[in-house]
Motif scaffolding. Structure first.
Motif, mmCIF file in Angstrom:
data_model
loop_
_atom_site.group_PDB
_atom_site.id
_atom_site.type_symbol
_atom_site.label_atom_id
_atom_site.label_comp_id
_atom_site.label_asym_id
_atom_site.label_seq_id
_atom_site.Cartn_x
_atom_site.Cartn_y
_atom_site.Cartn_z
ATOM 1 N N VAL A 1 38.336 -41.409 40.775
ATOM 2 C CA VAL A 1 39.284 -41.156 40.064
ATOM 3 C C VAL A 1 40.313 -41.734 39.538
ATOM 4 O O VAL A 1 40.185 -42.343 38.385
ATOM 5 C CB VAL A 1 38.040 -39.719 39.249
ATOM 6 N N LYS A 2 40.509 -41.219 40.294
ATOM 7 C CA LYS A 2 42.394 -41.056 40.635
ATOM 8 C C LYS A 2 42.749 -43.066 40.682
ATOM 9 O O LYS A 2 43.446 -43.087 39.569
ATOM 10 C CB LYS A 2 43.195 -40.743 41.591
ATOM 11 N N ASN A 3 41.806 -43.802 41.969
ATOM 12 C CA ASN A 3 42.070 -45.056 42.200
ATOM 13 C C ASN A 3 41.303 -46.122 40.778
ATOM 14 O O ASN A 3 42.361 -47.433 40.661
ATOM 15 C CB ASN A 3 41.541 -45.317 42.478
ATOM 16 N N ALA A 4 40.664 -45.500 39.761
ATOM 17 C CA ALA A 4 40.154 -46.046 39.201
ATOM 18 C C ALA A 4 41.286 -45.751 37.585
ATOM 19 O O ALA A 4 40.853 -46.780 36.583
ATOM 20 C CB ALA A 4 38.635 -45.429 38.871
ATOM 21 N N SER A 5 42.719 -45.104 37.639
ATOM 22 C CA SER A 5 42.888 -45.431 36.584
ATOM 23 C C SER A 5 44.263 -45.416 36.928
ATOM 24 O O SER A 5 45.109 -43.965 36.248
ATOM 25 C CB SER A 5 42.862 -43.948 35.200
ATOM 26 N N LEU A 6 44.870 -45.572 37.826
ATOM 27 C CA LEU A 6 46.024 -45.983 37.824
ATOM 28 C C LEU A 6 47.296 -46.238 37.485
ATOM 29 O O LEU A 6 46.724 -47.148 36.346
ATOM 30 C CB LEU A 6 46.421 -46.630 39.305
ATOM 31 N N ALA A 7 48.287 -45.282 37.588
ATOM 32 C CA ALA A 7 49.589 -45.372 36.378
ATOM 33 C C ALA A 7 50.554 -47.112 37.558
ATOM 34 O O ALA A 7 49.948 -47.422 38.673
ATOM 35 C CB ALA A 7 50.618 -44.620 36.832
ATOM 36 N N ASP A 8 51.009 -47.842 35.887
ATOM 37 C CA ASP A 8 51.400 -48.906 36.942
ATOM 38 C C ASP A 8 52.479 -48.409 37.868
ATOM 39 O O ASP A 8 52.893 -47.242 37.935
ATOM 40 C CB ASP A 8 52.434 -49.420 35.811
ATOM 41 N N GLY A 9 52.596 -49.039 38.815
ATOM 42 C CA GLY A 9 53.055 -49.231 39.936
ATOM 43 C C GLY A 9 52.854 -47.690 40.769
ATOM 44 O O GLY A 9 53.670 -47.214 42.442
#
Length: 465
Positions: free
Chosen positions: A160-168
């Motif tokens: 889930v985290k990898n599907a919605s990563l913040a820039d950088g």
């Protein structure tokens, strides 16, 4: 509810009355429930573990929490509340290990947990509840060794985290993704915060929906409740006429406080005379301080004098921060639930939150706050500005917020956990544990053989003398 002893008898066909759940082992490897939320890796999970442990203990279930010691000053055990003991396990160096380094310390940590149980008669723990995937790996082994069920709460999921990563931001490693898959497959019950998280477990990990329980987290409503806004502002030194927008959480890209800095800068460019203050409460997570400096960003945006930074606050002081605020903003890219949103609403403060994860449950959109679909600073600036100037809507949100938050108490969470534990302990859900009964019998046989070998060794030594 039933205990492992009941199951061992049940496998012989005995019909017995079911005793109560007596004692559980809680595993939380990478962060202690006694740590201050908002520092390092400490956050909502710490609050969850400690508060649910207290609730369970108040109902007569003893809770022993195993966590990794991070200081030589940490005592071997701490009584956190009546019926709640925190055991600090020495595994690796006290300092210098980040969350990504901890898999290398799972062997010593697990060994120490198993040794603790070995000091007691078999059946000392009735159930294991692990929190986060590292703990799930330990709980999986403890489950097999002790022949008790494993209940697991992921809190966050790599997929889930990898599907919605913040820039950088840095993607979660494959090792974590694989470890989560193993725990999802092995656990007897999986506890999730929301229906969305249940769907994510099924979609990304193929989890069996029949073993997933939705149990919403809560807030300590004895601490977080409406009180004097004027007194809270006076205590914190905020101006009586300032409009205060507050962020509470770890300072890291995932939580997106930079979005708020940029949004407030945009609002003040449009309305330079607006008395607006952004308050950021929290500490840096891991090594984020070098590459993710909000202080530097505020200076670059020209609003350093409009941003107040506060360190992580104990709960009583944090409640005053919420009360002193006109809005609390939760712009996270990923959030399994969002305790900050519930705590703020419990204090009577409206919330603006990203429409991600469990925040759609924590915030009643259009009633107690506003959900924002996206992370563009311009979009956040527009949403914040509209609420700042719409006093009537903000007042309606504030009035409705405590009632909505009352649905999320730790007492309700404990009710849900006990139902999940009961399912885990039920015979139909415990085919792995029934098989584990054979493993326990093998263990007892092994111990008996070991004693026989030791006795023969002693006898030979005595004969030689």
């Amino acid at each position: 509810m039933t205990t492992p002893d009941t199951y061992r008898r049940a496998t012989r066909g005995a019909a017995l009355s079911m005793p109560s759940l007596r004692r559980i082992a809680v595993i939380t490897v990478h962060t202690s429930p006694l740590a201050q939320p908002g520092t390092g890796d400490a956050g909502g999970m710490n609050v969850y573990v400690l508060q649910t442990a207290k609730e369970l203990a108040a109902r007569g279930v003893e809770v022993e929490i195993f966590t990794r010691a991070t200081s030589s000053a940490d005592p071997a055990s701490v009584t956190a509340a009546e019926g709640v003991v925190v055991r600090n396990i020495v595994a690796g160096p006290f300092e210098g290990l980040g969350k990504t380094d901890l898999p290398s310390q799972m062997c010593p940590f697990t060994a120490a947990v198993l040794r603790e149980e070995a000091n007691h008669a078999p059946g000392y723990y009735d159930l294991v509840h692990s929190h986060y995937w590292l703990s799930g790996q330990v709980g999986w082994l403890a489950r097999d060794r002790w022949s008790v069920p494993l209940v697991h709460t992921a809190h966050t999921l790599a997929a889930v985290k990898n599907a919605s990563l913040a820039d950088g931001d840095t993607p979660e490693p494959l090792a974590r993704r694989a470890g989560e898959q193993q725990v999802a497959d092995e656990a007897d019950r999986l506890v999730v915060n929301t229906a969305d998280e249940r769907t994510a477990l099924q979609h990304y990990y193929g989890a069996d929906p029949a073993k997933i329980d939705v149990v919403a987290p809560g807030a300590d409503l004895a601490v977080y409740h409406p009180a004097s806004k004027h007194a809270a502002r006076a205590a914190l030194g905020f101006g009586a006429n300032e409009t205060v927008v507050t962020f509470v959480g770890r300072i890291q890209p995932l939580k997106a406080p930079d979005v708020l800095v940029r949004a407030v800068a945009e609002i003040l460019r449009r309305e330079p005379g607006l008395s607006l203050r952004l308050v950021i409460v929290g500490g840096h997570s891991g090594t984020a301080e070098q590459s993710y400096s909000l202080v530097r960003l505020a200076h670059q945006a020209g609003i350093a004098d409009r941003v107040t930074f506060l360190p992580p606050q104990p709960s009583a002081q944090l409640a005053d921060v919420y009360r002193a605020s006109d809005l609390v903003a939760v712009p996270s890219y990923s959030e399994s639930f969002g305790l900050v949103a519930v705590e703020a609403q419990a204090c009577g403060t409206p919330v603006i939150a990203a429409d991600v994860g469990g925040l759609g449950v924590a915030v009643n959109d259009g009633v107690t706050g506003t959900l924002v679909n996206g992370h563009a600073p311009g979009l956040w600036a527009q949403t914040i500005s509209e609420l700042i100037h719409d006093h009537d809507r903000r007042a309606r949100y504030a009035a409705a917020a405590p009632d909505h938050a009352s649905n999320f108490s730790w007492s309700h969470t404990a009710d849900g956990l006990l139902r999940s534990y009961d399912r885990a302990l039920s015979r139909t859900a415990l085919s792995p544990v029934l098989a584990g009964a054979d493993r326990l019998r093998s263990r007892v046989t092994d111990l008996a053989l070991r004693r026989q070998r030791n006795n023969r060794t002693v006898e030979r030594a005595a004969a030689q003398r």
